[in-house]
Design a protein around this motif. Structure first.
Motif, PDB file in Angstrom:
ATOM      1  N   LEU A 164       0.835  -1.199   0.000  1.00  0.00           N
ATOM      2  CA  LEU A 164       0.000   0.000   0.000  1.00  0.00           C
ATOM      3  C   LEU A 164       0.877   1.259   0.000  1.00  0.00           C
ATOM      4  O   LEU A 164       0.611   2.222  -0.714  1.00  0.00           O
ATOM      5  N   PHE A 165       1.924   1.181   0.811  1.00  0.00           N
ATOM      6  CA  PHE A 165       2.876   2.299   0.847  1.00  0.00           C
ATOM      7  C   PHE A 165       3.458   2.564  -0.532  1.00  0.00           C
ATOM      8  O   PHE A 165       3.567   3.703  -0.978  1.00  0.00           O
ATOM      9  N   ALA A 166       3.811   1.469  -1.207  1.00  0.00           N
ATOM     10  CA  ALA A 166       4.435   1.624  -2.516  1.00  0.00           C
ATOM     11  C   ALA A 166       3.464   2.270  -3.488  1.00  0.00           C
ATOM     12  O   ALA A 166       3.837   3.176  -4.257  1.00  0.00           O
ATOM     13  N   ILE A 167       2.195   1.838  -3.445  1.00  0.00           N
ATOM     14  CA  ILE A 167       1.199   2.436  -4.340  1.00  0.00           C
ATOM     15  C   ILE A 167       1.024   3.917  -3.999  1.00  0.00           C
ATOM     16  O   ILE A 167       0.981   4.776  -4.888  1.00  0.00           O
ATOM     17  N   ALA A 168       0.973   4.206  -2.706  1.00  0.00           N
ATOM     18  CA  ALA A 168       0.832   5.607  -2.288  1.00  0.00           C
ATOM     19  C   ALA A 168       2.020   6.431  -2.773  1.00  0.00           C
ATOM     20  O   ALA A 168       1.856   7.578  -3.202  1.00  0.00           O
ATOM     21  N   THR A 169       3.204   5.817  -2.722  1.00  0.00           N
ATOM     22  CA  THR A 169       4.390   6.529  -3.216  1.00  0.00           C
ATOM     23  C   THR A 169       4.199   6.916  -4.677  1.00  0.00           C
ATOM     24  O   THR A 169       4.455   8.054  -5.071  1.00  0.00           O
ATOM     25  N   GLY A 170       3.714   5.945  -5.484  1.00  0.00           N
ATOM     26  CA  GLY A 170       3.494   6.234  -6.897  1.00  0.00           C
ATOM     27  C   GLY A 170       2.497   7.357  -7.085  1.00  0.00           C
ATOM     28  O   GLY A 170       2.716   8.281  -7.873  1.00  0.00           O
ATOM     29  N   ILE A 171       1.402   7.297  -6.341  1.00  0.00           N
ATOM     30  CA  ILE A 171       0.361   8.327  -6.478  1.00  0.00           C
ATOM     31  C   ILE A 171       0.918   9.697  -6.097  1.00  0.00           C
ATOM     32  O   ILE A 171       0.760  10.688  -6.821  1.00  0.00           O
ATOM     33  N   MET A 172       1.602   9.732  -4.958  1.00  0.00           N
ATOM     34  CA  MET A 172       2.133  11.021  -4.500  1.00  0.00           C
ATOM     35  C   MET A 172       3.182  11.558  -5.474  1.00  0.00           C
ATOM     36  O   MET A 172       3.235  12.759  -5.744  1.00  0.00           O
ATOM     37  N   PHE A 173       3.975  10.655  -6.013  1.00  0.00           N
ATOM     38  CA  PHE A 173       5.000  11.096  -6.966  1.00  0.00           C
ATOM     39  C   PHE A 173       4.339  11.723  -8.202  1.00  0.00           C
ATOM     40  O   PHE A 173       4.732  12.791  -8.673  1.00  0.00           O
ATOM     41  N   GLY A 174       3.306  11.039  -8.705  1.00  0.00           N
ATOM     42  CA  GLY A 174       2.596  11.568  -9.865  1.00  0.00           C
ATOM     43  C   GLY A 174       2.017  12.937  -9.568  1.00  0.00           C
ATOM     44  O   GLY A 174       2.102  13.864 -10.391  1.00  0.00           O
TER      45      GLY A 174
END
Lengths: 927, 114
Positions: free
Chosen positions: B4-14
């Motif tokens: 979940l953290f990794a997905i959140a990282t992607g979203i926040m990065f975008g």
């Protein structure tokens, strides 16, 4: 010792610029001429050694790792050129002193000319193709500065850059050629290269063509010849020196130098003879049609340079000796003629032949010099020019090529006509014949003539006399020198008897006289060439400019466009591997208890807050929303559990929000509103583009993050274990703190230095722009004074000491509790920021606070603390326990405590500096 | 959870990238700040331990339960401070830009324009 030959002229160039005193300046040219003469004698003194022991080879290490060295290679050929450069140089400097007598820029001219002499000597004496190339380029650059010496003259500037583009472009070709040559022969030094014959080498054609390109551009060969007549905007001493006697012969030198290695190939013979003959005829035809004295001489020079190239291109080195004699002969007559042209210009204010005449009585010295040098140029016995022409004709006869012979005789007769025009029309034709100015040359009449010193003609006179002396003493003076510079046997005679060559020579003179006498007829012919080199050059430059404009038009100048393109490329590159990876991985989600649930909630909160900060138009709201996101991230850290990180995150988040808000208060609302209105970009398409780029990059980074998480090292890794097991040894129970101040202490040290540099960066950019805007735009914004109410003043007064106590606690108990030097610094910084906001920058005692000093002390302390153990034989940053100190309970004083203090001071100072610089730029003091 | 953290990282990065592409320079600077936070989250999620207690040891160097990974925390701590430094520098540059070009709209700072 011998490097002095190259270095001394450069030294002179530097010294002459600093010469004090009017008298010293007036006589400087005698001094420099003396230096040139000394160098001339020095080279002469080397000749016996060269004759007895072969070339003098010297080598000095330059960059050992690259096997680079500075080599000198002084053989007969190098010595011949060095003698010409220094000898002619002495005469030219003498002349220049009088030519530029009243010119305030003459010291600059001496310096440039002297530096050029050094570079030119470097070209001929270097024993290494790379050093040769460097000096070669230097001569191009000094030629540029001298052609454009009169920088206020548009024509001079254009001619200078034209010459630089042509010779510099050729220089690039030469560089490639020389590198190929070095690779093909396995060495860059001449002593190796010259012992090889590369005519069978697979790269032969490439090397030869590139080296020819370099030589042809430098030596003004067709089709690159046009820069040389253009270069006549240079002061006449420079024309006499660079553009007739020395620099333009650098190409000839290189061809002669390379002939043992390259001359056996068919390409060499064809290329050199063809280009040489074309240049020879073209130059001679054009010379006699010139109405400008210097133009005539320039084209005659082009013609003779073509002759030299032609001679070097004759097969089996048949023309080599003739070329050597030709080089000396030409230098001895052409530079005096240039200097006479300059003297005429100086005395009458014009160089246009049609306006001149009858100067014999007015300028007897100039007339005598012109006759002496002119006879040599025309090839009349008993001058060196005659010898040069005889050996030229003999070499041509030996090649048994009728075409060559006709061309050589034709160019020789045209040269005779050019000499007659120069000498007769200027000095002997009655002045009454002076008629109205020839059409296009009106512009030259701009300045008037003035009296010149009789000493002006000493230099050219001596050089012209040398043409006579060397011819009379041919066997003693010239023959040994040419023999030393040539591979085979050499025997020269002033008079060979009435052989074919002599007959041809007489024919050429007779034809020349005829051409001269009929000049009225053919001068009237209008010859127009559809495409000249100059036109082609300007066409090319226009094309280049157009291409530049075209490229420039594609530049929108908009930051967001550039970023979108760059990030878009990154996204596209990321998305392919990312989609592949995501397709092959099974994502599993495991939740462990309430802590994970809380983390998920905080993640959602932070993402929601970020979305809010994107959507908010107002900057203040956006900054606050971002702060919420930051706090949520801090909460996640806390749940990890990582109390140290969480504390830093929350404090830094607060500080960042404060910083944004104080910065916003200094940027006028209208400016910000205008930018904020453009929040979604300039239109729907821009928005779509941005979303696409963000999604691409986000997907890529997300895939990377998932890969990192799935493949992360688990329990079995020993690295964190090691930290956990060893933290106790450094007397710190907070493992993260132990890592920051001890295990990874060097990292932290660099980090605080970087942080301080960021603060200094903020200070510098704001300080540099501070003076550029008028004071009036700096009135303190209302929002700042508005918060200064009794309540806020009381709060600030109370909070400052409280914050300092908290900071102290963080600092001292860093080893066993959350918080450390960073948090202490940030807490202190925020309280000081509040103080400034409320009380302003001018008043109260905090003015004495010198943040730069704190940063300095902090960094010094950190470094000393790290280095101190080295003194007692320990390791860098070694842990040091100072034992029990009478301090509050539970405190243990160690080197990590000192480090924490250093971190605190640095961070505290940096934070104050950043806030000060952004909110109060006009208050920045000179450091 | 870490996924979940990794997905959140992607979203926040975008989202950070999207902000960086804004014409409003202040918003663009905030975009950088979002990137910093995203990267720190990623750091946290690749830690070797899913710990129960904070990484503190007693005098004997022992812990009572599974501690969280101290290594990633030390790295994040450093990263936070450095990213704040760069953020401050960015804000300083924007303050300068706003003064010299009288705008915070990057499209109006077009001295590279052909």
């Amino acid at each position: 010792m011998e490097p002095g030959l190259i270095l001394i002229p450069f030294l002179v160039a530097v010294l002459v610029s600093w010469l004090p005193g009017e008298t010293a300046r007036r006589w400087a040219h005698w001094g420099i001429a003396g230096v040139m003469l000394a160098l001339f004698i020095w080279v002469l003194a080397l000749l016996p050694t060269i004759q007895a022991q072969g070339p003098i080879v010297l080598s000095y290490t330059w960059v050992e790792e690259f096997d680079l060295s500075v080599d000198l290679y002084i053989d007969g050929l190098a010595a011949l050129f060095a003698l010409l450069i220094t000898g002619i140089g002495a005469g030219v400097f003498l002349y220049a002193g009088y030519y530029l007598q009243d010119d305030p820029r003459k010291m600059r001219f001496y310096a440039l000319l002297s530096a050029f002499t050094g570079s030119m000597l470097g070209v001929v004496l270097s024993g290494n193709v790379l050093l040769l190339f460097i000096c070669w380029e230097l001569t191009s650059i000094f030629s540029f500065t001298l052609i454009g010496f009169d920088g206020k003259n548009q024509a001079a500037r254009a001619a200078a850059s034209q010459a630089l583009v042509i010779t510099g472009g050729g220089g690039l070709a030469l560089l490639v050629g020389l590198i190929l040559l070095g690779s093909a022969s396995g060495s860059f030094s001449f002593s190796e290269i010259l012992s090889q014959n590369l005519s069978e080498h697979p790269w032969y054609a490439g090397i030869t063509i590139l080296i020819m390109l370099g030589s042809f551009t430098k030596s003004a060969q067709f089709p690159f010849h046009f820069w040389l007549p253009g270069g006549m905007t240079a002061p006449t001493p420079a024309s006499a020196f660079l553009h007739s006697a020395t620099m333009v012969k650098a190409g000839i030198y290189l061809l002669a130098r390379m002939s043992p290695t390259l001359a056996d190939g068919g390409l060499w013979v064809t290329g050199l003879t063809t280009v040489g003959l074309i240049t020879m005829l073209l130059g001679a035809f054009t010379a006699i049609r010139q109405r400008d004295l210097k133009g005539l001489l320039a084209y005659a020079t082009v013609s003779w340079l073509g002759t030299l190239v032609f001679l070097l291109g004759l097969p089996h080195g048949e023309g080599y000796v003739a070329a050597m004699v030709g080089i000396i002969g030409h230098a001895l007559y052409k530079s005096p003629l240039f200097m006479v042209a300059g003297a005429v210009d100086h005395a009458t204010g014009t160089r246009i032949i049609d306006k001149l005449g009858g100067l014999r009585k007015k300028m007897p010295g100039a007339a005598a010099t012109a006759i002496l040098a002119g006879l040599s140029m025309a090839g009349i016995i008993p001058l060196l020019g005659f010898v040069a022409k005889e050996v030229l004709l003999e070499s041509t006869l030996e090649s048994h090529n009728t075409l060559f012979l006709i061309a050589v005789v034709a160019s020789a007769s045209l040269t005779v006509a050019a000499v007659l025009i120069f000498v007769w029309d200027v000095f002997f034709r009655p002045a009454a014949a002076k008629h109205e100015a020839h059409d296009a040359h009106e512009a030259h009449d701009a300045h008037h003539g003035h009296a010149s010193s009789p000493l002006m003609l000493v230099g050219p006179g001596l050089i012209a006399a040398a043409g006579l002396v060397t011819a009379l003493g041919l066997e003693q003076l010239i023959e040994p020198l040419v023999a030393l510079a040539s591979p085979g046997e050499v025997s020269l005679y002033l008079f060979h008897g009435f052989n074919t060559a002599f007959m041809l020579s007489l024919t050429a003179v007779a034809l020349g006289v005829v051409i001269f006498l009929t000049r009225r007829i053919w001068l009237g012919w209008s010859l127009t060439t559809p495409l000249t080199g100059t036109k082609a050059y300007y066409g090319f430059m226009r094309g280049l400019n157009g291409a530049g404009d075209f490229v420039l038009r594609s530049q929108s100048g908009k930051l967001s466009h550039y970023l979108a393109i760059m990030l878009g490329v990154v996204g596209v590159l990321l998305i392919l591997p990312a989609s592949q990876y995501l397709g092959s991985t099974n994502l599993t989600f495991t939740f462990n208890g309430s802590s994970d649930f809380m983390k998920a909630v905080l993640l959602v909160l932070s993402i929601a807050a970020i979305i809010a900060s994107i959507r908010f138009k107002g900057h203040l709201l956006a900054a606050l929303a971002l702060g919420v996101a930051g706090y949520a991230v801090g909460g996640i850290f806390l749940l990890e559990p990582g109390p140290d990180v969480a504390m830093v995150q929350i404090l830094v988040e607060t500080l960042a929000a404060v910083l944004v808000i104080v910065m916003l208060s200094r940027i006028s609302e209208s400016k910000r509103k205008k930018a904020a209105d453009a929040i979604w970009g300039s239109g729907k398409n821009i928005l779509r583009r941005d979303i696409l780029v963000s999604v691409l990059v986000g997907l890529g980074v997300g895939a990377f993050a998932i890969a990192a998480v799935v493949n992360r090292p688990m329990r079995d890794t020993t690295v964190p274990d090691w930290y956990l097991n060893n933290a106790g040894q450094v007397g710190v129970t907070d493992v993260v703190g132990a890592m920051i101040t001890d295990f990874r202490g060097a990292d932290t040290m660099i980090e605080i230095i970087v942080f301080a540099m960021a603060a200094m960066g903020v200070l510098t950019v704001l300080y540099l722009t501070r003076q550029k805007t008028e004071k009036s735009s700096f009135q303190v914004p209302a929002s700042l004074s508005q918060i200064s109410t009794p309540l806020t003043r009381l709060a600030a007064t109370l909070l400052l000491p409280v914050a300092m106590v908290i900071a102290l606690a963080h600092l001292l108990y860093a080893g066993s509790a959350p918080g450390d030097g960073f948090t202490a610094g940030v807490v202190g910084g925020i309280s000081v920021a509040l103080w400034y906001q409320v009380f302003g920058y001018g008043g109260k005692r905090l003015r004495r606070l010198r943040p730069e000093l704190l940063i300095g002390i902090g960094i010094m302390l950190a470094i000393l603390n790290a280095v101190a153990p080295l003194l007692s034989g320990g390791a860098f940053l070694q842990h040091n326990d100072f034992g029990d100190v009478p301090l509050p309970a539970g405190l243990h004083f160690t080197s990590t405590t000192l480090f924490e203090i250093a971190i605190f001071l640095t961070v505290f100072g940096s934070v104050i500096t950043m806030i000060n610089a952004i909110t109060n730029p006009e208050g920045i003091e000179e450091l | 959870m870490n996924t979940l953290f990794a997905i959140a990282t992607g979203i926040m990065f975008g989202m950070g990238i999207f902000q960086i592409l804004r014409r409003d320079l202040i918003k663009a600077a905030m975009g950088f700040y979002i990137l910093f936070a995203a990267v720190n989250l990623l750091f946290l999620s690749v830690g070797a331990y899913d710990g129960l207690i904070a990484p503190y040891v007693d005098a004997a160097g022992q812990t009572s339960a599974q501690p969280s990974d101290p290594l990633v925390q030390a790295l994040i701590l450093t990263a936070i401070v450095i990213s704040f430094g760069s953020y401050a520098l960015l804000l300083g540059l924007i303050a300068v830009t706003s003064r010299r070009f009288r705008t915070v709209d990057s499209d109006e700072v077009d001295h590279l324009k052909g």
